[in-house]
Design a protein around this motif. Sequence first.
Motif, PDB file in Angstrom:
ATOM      1  N   SER A  89     -45.427   8.893  15.031  1.00 46.66           N
ATOM      2  CA  SER A  89     -45.384   8.804  16.437  1.00 46.66           C
ATOM      3  C   SER A  89     -45.677   7.560  17.285  1.00 46.66           C
ATOM      4  N   ALA A  90     -46.547   6.427  16.856  1.00 42.52           N
ATOM      5  CA  ALA A  90     -46.467   5.509  16.965  1.00 42.52           C
ATOM      6  C   ALA A  90     -44.644   5.122  17.318  1.00 42.52           C
ATOM      7  N   ALA A  91     -44.498   5.140  16.589  1.00 41.35           N
ATOM      8  CA  ALA A  91     -42.980   4.060  16.663  1.00 41.35           C
ATOM      9  C   ALA A  91     -42.233   4.535  17.890  1.00 41.35           C
ATOM     10  N   GLN A  92     -42.455   6.120  17.638  1.00 39.24           N
ATOM     11  CA  GLN A  92     -41.213   6.985  18.556  1.00 39.24           C
ATOM     12  C   GLN A  92     -42.089   6.383  20.364  1.00 39.24           C
ATOM     13  N   LEU A  93     -43.466   6.612  20.428  1.00 40.82           N
ATOM     14  CA  LEU A  93     -43.750   5.872  21.922  1.00 40.82           C
ATOM     15  C   LEU A  93     -43.021   4.577  22.090  1.00 40.82           C
ATOM     16  N   LEU A  94     -43.391   3.363  20.569  1.00 36.67           N
ATOM     17  CA  LEU A  94     -43.103   2.220  21.234  1.00 36.67           C
ATOM     18  C   LEU A  94     -40.931   2.020  21.159  1.00 36.67           C
ATOM     19  N   GLU A  95     -40.603   3.084  20.394  1.00 38.02           N
ATOM     20  CA  GLU A  95     -39.346   3.349  20.851  1.00 38.02           C
ATOM     21  C   GLU A  95     -38.632   3.439  22.389  1.00 38.02           C
ATOM     22  N   VAL A  96     -39.424   4.334  23.405  1.00 33.58           N
ATOM     23  CA  VAL A  96     -39.149   4.671  24.356  1.00 33.58           C
ATOM     24  C   VAL A  96     -39.844   3.359  25.653  1.00 33.58           C
ATOM     25  N   ARG A  97     -40.516   2.259  24.973  1.00 30.80           N
ATOM     26  CA  ARG A  97     -40.885   1.444  25.816  1.00 30.80           C
ATOM     27  C   ARG A  97     -40.347   0.235  25.255  1.00 30.80           C
ATOM     28  N   ARG A  98     -39.055   0.282  24.002  1.00 28.44           N
ATOM     29  CA  ARG A  98     -37.775  -1.005  23.964  1.00 28.44           C
ATOM     30  C   ARG A  98     -36.854  -0.320  24.834  1.00 28.44           C
ATOM     31  N   LEU A  99     -36.666   0.743  25.135  1.00 28.93           N
ATOM     32  CA  LEU A  99     -35.578   1.788  26.004  1.00 28.93           C
ATOM     33  C   LEU A  99     -35.867   1.717  27.367  1.00 28.93           C
ATOM     34  N   LEU A 100     -37.012   1.046  27.899  1.00 31.52           N
ATOM     35  CA  LEU A 100     -37.777   1.651  28.970  1.00 31.52           C
ATOM     36  C   LEU A 100     -37.410  -0.555  30.071  1.00 31.52           C
ATOM     37  N   GLU A 101     -38.364  -1.281  28.865  1.00 28.15           N
ATOM     38  CA  GLU A 101     -39.058  -2.275  29.379  1.00 28.15           C
ATOM     39  C   GLU A 101     -38.169  -3.676  29.701  1.00 28.15           C
ATOM     40  N   PRO A 102     -36.687  -3.933  28.726  1.00 22.89           N
ATOM     41  CA  PRO A 102     -36.032  -4.611  28.869  1.00 22.89           C
ATOM     42  C   PRO A 102     -35.088  -4.510  29.745  1.00 22.89           C
ATOM     43  N   GLN A 103     -34.929  -2.999  30.969  1.00 22.67           N
ATOM     44  CA  GLN A 103     -34.448  -2.766  31.602  1.00 22.67           C
ATOM     45  C   GLN A 103     -35.676  -3.262  32.626  1.00 22.67           C
ATOM     46  N   ALA A 104     -36.676  -2.521  32.786  1.00 21.47           N
ATOM     47  CA  ALA A 104     -37.841  -3.359  33.894  1.00 21.47           C
ATOM     48  C   ALA A 104     -37.268  -4.824  34.281  1.00 21.47           C
ATOM     49  N   THR A 105     -37.170  -5.691  33.234  1.00 24.64           N
ATOM     50  CA  THR A 105     -37.963  -7.027  33.269  1.00 24.64           C
ATOM     51  C   THR A 105     -36.275  -8.361  33.946  1.00 24.64           C
ATOM     52  N   ALA A 106     -35.369  -6.804  33.684  1.00 20.45           N
ATOM     53  CA  ALA A 106     -33.628  -7.971  34.422  1.00 20.45           C
ATOM     54  C   ALA A 106     -34.092  -7.427  35.223  1.00 20.45           C
ATOM     55  N   LEU A 107     -34.090  -6.006  35.814  1.00 23.57           N
ATOM     56  CA  LEU A 107     -34.371  -6.221  37.534  1.00 23.57           C
ATOM     57  C   LEU A 107     -35.318  -7.226  37.964  1.00 23.57           C
ATOM     58  N   ALA A 108     -36.226  -7.081  37.140  1.00 25.15           N
ATOM     59  CA  ALA A 108     -37.764  -8.408  37.543  1.00 25.15           C
ATOM     60  C   ALA A 108     -38.015  -9.679  37.973  1.00 25.15           C
ATOM     61  N   ALA A 109     -35.955 -10.103  37.071  1.00 23.95           N
ATOM     62  CA  ALA A 109     -36.148 -11.464  37.227  1.00 23.95           C
ATOM     63  C   ALA A 109     -34.849 -11.649  38.924  1.00 23.95           C
ATOM     64  N   HIS A 110     -34.214 -10.586  38.784  1.00 27.98           N
ATOM     65  CA  HIS A 110     -33.849 -10.774  40.214  1.00 27.98           C
ATOM     66  C   HIS A 110     -34.538 -10.650  41.189  1.00 27.98           C
ATOM     67  N   ARG A 111     -35.376 -10.531  41.357  1.00 26.34           N
ATOM     68  CA  ARG A 111     -36.719 -10.193  42.351  1.00 26.34           C
ATOM     69  C   ARG A 111     -38.238 -10.565  42.776  1.00 26.34           C
ATOM     70  N   ILE A 112     -38.132 -11.899  41.382  1.00 29.03           N
ATOM     71  CA  ILE A 112     -39.487 -12.267  41.462  1.00 29.03           C
ATOM     72  C   ILE A 112     -39.188 -13.539  42.695  1.00 29.03           C
ATOM     73  N   THR A 113     -40.531 -13.675  43.011  1.00 29.08           N
ATOM     74  CA  THR A 113     -40.810 -14.153  43.945  1.00 29.08           C
ATOM     75  C   THR A 113     -41.165 -15.804  43.341  1.00 29.08           C
ATOM     76  N   ASP A 114     -41.203 -17.228  43.976  1.00 28.79           N
ATOM     77  CA  ASP A 114     -41.835 -18.124  42.534  1.00 28.79           C
ATOM     78  C   ASP A 114     -43.516 -17.814  43.264  1.00 28.79           C
ATOM     79  N   GLU A 115     -43.803 -17.521  44.246  1.00 27.64           N
ATOM     80  CA  GLU A 115     -45.437 -16.664  44.157  1.00 27.64           C
ATOM     81  C   GLU A 115     -45.637 -16.254  42.528  1.00 27.64           C
ATOM     82  N   GLY A 116     -44.637 -15.196  41.892  1.00 33.68           N
ATOM     83  CA  GLY A 116     -45.054 -14.533  41.235  1.00 33.68           C
ATOM     84  C   GLY A 116     -44.836 -14.976  40.036  1.00 33.68           C
ATOM     85  N   LEU A 117     -43.808 -16.139  39.821  1.00 30.96           N
ATOM     86  CA  LEU A 117     -43.346 -16.384  38.772  1.00 30.96           C
ATOM     87  C   LEU A 117     -44.438 -17.526  38.838  1.00 30.96           C
TER      88      LEU A 117
END
Length: 231
Positions: A89-117
Amino acid sequence: MAVTDEAIARIKEMIVTGLLPAGARLPREEDLAVQLGISRNSLREAVRALTAMRILISRQGDGTYVSSLEPQLLLEELSFVADVSHGDSAAQLLEVRRLLEPQATALAAHRITDEGLAALRVVLESSMKADSVETFIAWDIAFHRAIVDTVGNPVLSLLLDTLSTHTQRVRIVRGAHLATALESVHREHEAILRALEAHDGQLAASAAMLHVSAVEQWLQARTTDLLSGGQ
């Protein structure tokens, strides 16, 4: 399908089609039972189940209402699932996180401000000074939450927050060799932050993927050890 399950499905259908919108009061028990063609006892069981799911809310002396149906409310049960998850069960939840979080981080790279960094750098440096697992986990959550919040999608933020709860993270860190675990996480967080500073979405996604994958690999190894009788 059991009578209660059918009643649950019928009430959900009434909500989805707008017959019972968010905040609406359910018809009187006897009227709704007749409308659904079920006994009042079966209806009560269905209402109890939907209340446990946060789809309905009961107001003492006033009746039963459709909840606000806000994602935060409906995802509360998933937080509990993450808290108690072990093994597959824990592995399955982590798998879903792995599918979502990298794409979210990629979007953040284009949207994050200097203040955010700058704010992320403060969080990362603070986590490196943590003197306990609890303190470290608090900064770890703040680091990931700040990145995902940059995307500007509250549902995505909530879902990723829910997939990796405070309780789950504490369990994982305490199950590993603490000094080694913290050193690895610091290194992986630094790689993510450098990618964000470069506004490189592909690099940010790769760094986030490696970070979550490392947690998955630890969990898999830990599960194998437990199954084989290791400590």
